[in-house]
Write a protein that holds these residues in place. Sequence first.
Motif, PDB file in Angstrom:
ATOM      1  N   LYS A  40     -31.958  22.280   3.662  1.00 44.42           N
ATOM      2  CA  LYS A  40     -31.631  20.850   3.568  1.00 44.42           C
ATOM      3  C   LYS A  40     -30.953  20.303   4.818  1.00 44.42           C
ATOM      4  O   LYS A  40     -31.069  19.122   5.115  1.00 44.42           O
ATOM      5  CB  LYS A  40     -30.787  20.565   2.328  1.00 44.42           C
ATOM      6  N   GLU A  59     -33.256  16.926  -1.379  1.00 45.61           N
ATOM      7  CA  GLU A  59     -33.040  16.853  -2.824  1.00 45.61           C
ATOM      8  C   GLU A  59     -33.638  15.581  -3.400  1.00 45.61           C
ATOM      9  O   GLU A  59     -34.285  15.608  -4.448  1.00 45.61           O
ATOM     10  CB  GLU A  59     -31.546  16.902  -3.132  1.00 45.61           C
ATOM     11  N   ASP A 102     -27.610  22.108  -5.331  1.00 43.24           N
ATOM     12  CA  ASP A 102     -28.557  22.579  -4.314  1.00 43.24           C
ATOM     13  C   ASP A 102     -29.534  23.635  -4.824  1.00 43.24           C
ATOM     14  O   ASP A 102     -30.080  24.417  -4.044  1.00 43.24           O
ATOM     15  CB  ASP A 102     -27.826  23.117  -3.072  1.00 43.24           C
ATOM     16  N   GLU A 161     -29.329  15.122   2.368  1.00 43.28           N
ATOM     17  CA  GLU A 161     -29.598  14.797   0.958  1.00 43.28           C
ATOM     18  C   GLU A 161     -31.050  14.379   0.717  1.00 43.28           C
ATOM     19  O   GLU A 161     -31.503  14.318  -0.423  1.00 43.28           O
ATOM     20  CB  GLU A 161     -28.662  13.682   0.487  1.00 43.28           C
ATOM     21  N   LEU A 167     -31.953  25.110  -1.986  1.00 38.67           N
ATOM     22  CA  LEU A 167     -32.349  24.216  -0.906  1.00 38.67           C
ATOM     23  C   LEU A 167     -31.665  24.623   0.398  1.00 38.67           C
ATOM     24  O   LEU A 167     -30.860  23.905   0.977  1.00 38.67           O
ATOM     25  CB  LEU A 167     -31.990  22.769  -1.254  1.00 38.67           C
ATOM     26  N   THR A 168     -31.995  25.808   0.888  1.00 39.66           N
ATOM     27  CA  THR A 168     -31.333  26.343   2.072  1.00 39.66           C
ATOM     28  C   THR A 168     -31.716  25.605   3.350  1.00 39.66           C
ATOM     29  O   THR A 168     -31.002  25.688   4.343  1.00 39.66           O
ATOM     30  CB  THR A 168     -31.646  27.842   2.243  1.00 39.66           C
TER      31      THR A 168
END
Length: 110
Positions: free
Chosen positions: A69, A79, A92, A76, A66-67
């Motif tokens: 995010k 996610e 992540d 958060e 999850l680069t």
Amino acid sequence: MMSKFYNDVYEVVRLIPPGRATSYGAIARYLGAIRSSQMVGYAMNLAHSVIPSVPAHRVVNRNGLLTGKMHFNPPEAMEQRLQDEGIIVRDDAIQDWDNVFWDPSENLRL
């Protein structure tokens, strides 16, 4: 004014089914711009205010990380949205990436 490339990216991202995710590179490859993964990332950074909405949380790096995010508010949220769709995220990273991965080149026709 939004570029044609960004609009094309958003059209592809809107087609990713809930519970699946793809990578910046897979979108770039599908659009015939194989070296434009970073541009896909830039498009995702701007996607939060695009109408109709773009499920940017479904686009991650080639390893399922999850680069992007930090571009969600709060970070958060990326996610959480993935988990709300049944995707397991740990540290992540999307778990079971091979089965979650959705390749537009295999699932869409240009």
